[in-house]
Motif scaffolding. Structure first.
Motif, PDB file in Angstrom:
ATOM      1  N   ILE A  12       0.842  -1.200   0.000  1.00  0.00           N
ATOM      2  CA  ILE A  12       0.000   0.000   0.000  1.00  0.00           C
ATOM      3  C   ILE A  12       0.878   1.252   0.000  1.00  0.00           C
ATOM      4  O   ILE A  12       0.619   2.208  -0.746  1.00  0.00           O
ATOM      5  CB  ILE A  12      -0.953   0.007   1.209  1.00  0.00           C
ATOM      6  CG1 ILE A  12      -2.028  -1.060   1.028  1.00  0.00           C
ATOM      7  CG2 ILE A  12      -1.579   1.385   1.413  1.00  0.00           C
ATOM      8  CD1 ILE A  12      -2.904  -1.255   2.252  1.00  0.00           C
ATOM      9  N   ALA A  13       1.908   1.260   0.815  1.00  0.00           N
ATOM     10  CA  ALA A  13       2.796   2.424   0.888  1.00  0.00           C
ATOM     11  C   ALA A  13       3.492   2.660  -0.444  1.00  0.00           C
ATOM     12  O   ALA A  13       3.569   3.797  -0.917  1.00  0.00           O
ATOM     13  CB  ALA A  13       3.817   2.236   2.006  1.00  0.00           C
ATOM     14  N   THR A  16       0.880   3.967  -3.001  1.00  0.00           N
ATOM     15  CA  THR A  16       0.423   5.305  -2.627  1.00  0.00           C
ATOM     16  C   THR A  16       1.495   6.352  -2.921  1.00  0.00           C
ATOM     17  O   THR A  16       1.180   7.449  -3.381  1.00  0.00           O
ATOM     18  CB  THR A  16       0.012   5.337  -1.144  1.00  0.00           C
ATOM     19  OG1 THR A  16      -1.024   4.371  -0.949  1.00  0.00           O
ATOM     20  CG2 THR A  16      -0.513   6.696  -0.748  1.00  0.00           C
ATOM     21  N   HIS A  17       2.742   6.029  -2.700  1.00  0.00           N
ATOM     22  CA  HIS A  17       3.824   6.971  -2.980  1.00  0.00           C
ATOM     23  C   HIS A  17       4.041   7.166  -4.483  1.00  0.00           C
ATOM     24  O   HIS A  17       4.557   8.202  -4.900  1.00  0.00           O
ATOM     25  CB  HIS A  17       5.128   6.521  -2.327  1.00  0.00           C
ATOM     26  CG  HIS A  17       5.170   6.815  -0.867  1.00  0.00           C
ATOM     27  ND1 HIS A  17       5.560   8.034  -0.367  1.00  0.00           N
ATOM     28  CD2 HIS A  17       4.836   6.051   0.203  1.00  0.00           C
ATOM     29  CE1 HIS A  17       5.464   8.012   0.947  1.00  0.00           C
ATOM     30  NE2 HIS A  17       5.028   6.817   1.317  1.00  0.00           N
ATOM     31  N   PRO A  20       0.731  10.080  -6.261  1.00  0.00           N
ATOM     32  CA  PRO A  20       0.364  11.489  -6.038  1.00  0.00           C
ATOM     33  C   PRO A  20       0.506  12.410  -7.246  1.00  0.00           C
ATOM     34  O   PRO A  20      -0.366  13.247  -7.477  1.00  0.00           O
ATOM     35  CB  PRO A  20       1.258  11.926  -4.881  1.00  0.00           C
ATOM     36  CG  PRO A  20       1.409  10.674  -4.095  1.00  0.00           C
ATOM     37  CD  PRO A  20       1.534   9.590  -5.149  1.00  0.00           C
ATOM     38  N   ILE A  31      -8.113   7.429  -3.458  1.00  0.00           N
ATOM     39  CA  ILE A  31      -7.325   6.215  -3.223  1.00  0.00           C
ATOM     40  C   ILE A  31      -8.219   5.270  -2.436  1.00  0.00           C
ATOM     41  O   ILE A  31      -8.799   5.654  -1.423  1.00  0.00           O
ATOM     42  CB  ILE A  31      -6.049   6.512  -2.416  1.00  0.00           C
ATOM     43  CG1 ILE A  31      -5.118   7.429  -3.200  1.00  0.00           C
ATOM     44  CG2 ILE A  31      -5.343   5.211  -2.039  1.00  0.00           C
ATOM     45  CD1 ILE A  31      -3.916   7.894  -2.420  1.00  0.00           C
ATOM     46  N   ASN A  33      -8.223   1.504  -0.565  1.00  0.00           N
ATOM     47  CA  ASN A  33      -7.491   0.327  -0.098  1.00  0.00           C
ATOM     48  C   ASN A  33      -8.491  -0.631   0.522  1.00  0.00           C
ATOM     49  O   ASN A  33      -9.467  -0.210   1.136  1.00  0.00           O
ATOM     50  CB  ASN A  33      -6.435   0.724   0.942  1.00  0.00           C
ATOM     51  CG  ASN A  33      -5.333   1.551   0.330  1.00  0.00           C
ATOM     52  OD1 ASN A  33      -4.831   1.234  -0.729  1.00  0.00           O
ATOM     53  ND2 ASN A  33      -4.965   2.635   0.994  1.00  0.00           N
ATOM     54  N   THR A  70      -4.049   3.943   5.703  1.00  0.00           N
ATOM     55  CA  THR A  70      -4.989   4.601   4.796  1.00  0.00           C
ATOM     56  C   THR A  70      -5.545   5.878   5.405  1.00  0.00           C
ATOM     57  O   THR A  70      -5.622   6.910   4.727  1.00  0.00           O
ATOM     58  CB  THR A  70      -6.136   3.632   4.422  1.00  0.00           C
ATOM     59  OG1 THR A  70      -5.560   2.480   3.784  1.00  0.00           O
ATOM     60  CG2 THR A  70      -7.124   4.290   3.494  1.00  0.00           C
ATOM     61  N   TYR A  73      -2.742   8.513   5.317  1.00  0.00           N
ATOM     62  CA  TYR A  73      -2.544   9.038   3.970  1.00  0.00           C
ATOM     63  C   TYR A  73      -3.680   9.970   3.582  1.00  0.00           C
ATOM     64  O   TYR A  73      -3.462  10.987   2.921  1.00  0.00           O
ATOM     65  CB  TYR A  73      -2.430   7.909   2.941  1.00  0.00           C
ATOM     66  CG  TYR A  73      -1.064   7.311   2.859  1.00  0.00           C
ATOM     67  CD1 TYR A  73       0.078   8.100   2.764  1.00  0.00           C
ATOM     68  CD2 TYR A  73      -0.904   5.926   2.846  1.00  0.00           C
ATOM     69  CE1 TYR A  73       1.337   7.531   2.677  1.00  0.00           C
ATOM     70  CE2 TYR A  73       0.360   5.354   2.755  1.00  0.00           C
ATOM     71  CZ  TYR A  73       1.465   6.170   2.670  1.00  0.00           C
ATOM     72  OH  TYR A  73       2.712   5.601   2.578  1.00  0.00           O
ATOM     73  N   LEU A  77      -2.877  13.620   2.258  1.00  0.00           N
ATOM     74  CA  LEU A  77      -3.098  13.910   0.847  1.00  0.00           C
ATOM     75  C   LEU A  77      -4.378  14.708   0.559  1.00  0.00           C
ATOM     76  O   LEU A  77      -4.588  15.111  -0.570  1.00  0.00           O
ATOM     77  CB  LEU A  77      -3.117  12.600   0.046  1.00  0.00           C
ATOM     78  CG  LEU A  77      -1.817  11.790   0.110  1.00  0.00           C
ATOM     79  CD1 LEU A  77      -2.003  10.429  -0.542  1.00  0.00           C
ATOM     80  CD2 LEU A  77      -0.675  12.549  -0.527  1.00  0.00           C
TER      81      LEU A  77
END
Length: 81
Positions: A12-13, A16-17, A20, A31, A33, A70, A73, A77
């Motif tokens: 997930i990390a 997600t990175h 963006p 996003i 998850n 999640t 983030y 974000l």
């Protein structure tokens, strides 16, 4: 343990990175998850729930971490936070 955490949390990390820059160009960035009731403190302690019937410590811990990751983030974000 490493394989479970790598799949359910580190994956997930990483994703997600990576996204963006694309999400910032979207008018409605989202996003999503997928976690599990097995990662919920409430569900795993409620004897009426099926989640309380199983002992899956690594899976459950990884899903709880995915849920928290999640939410964090989302804070980071979401514009205005």
């Amino acid at each position: 343990m490493s394989a479970v955490l790598d799949m359910n949390v580190v994956g997930i990390a990483r994703v997600t990175h990576a996204f963006p820059p694309l999400l910032r160009r979207s008018p409605h960035p989202v996003i999503v998850n997928v976690s599990s009731g097995m990662g919920s403190f409430g569900m795993t302690h409620d004897r009426e729930r099926v989640e309380s019937q199983y002992a899956l410590p690594l899976f459950s811990a990884s899903k709880a971490a995915a849920t928290m990751l999640t939410t964090q983030y989302a804070r980071e974000l979401t514009p205005g936070n």
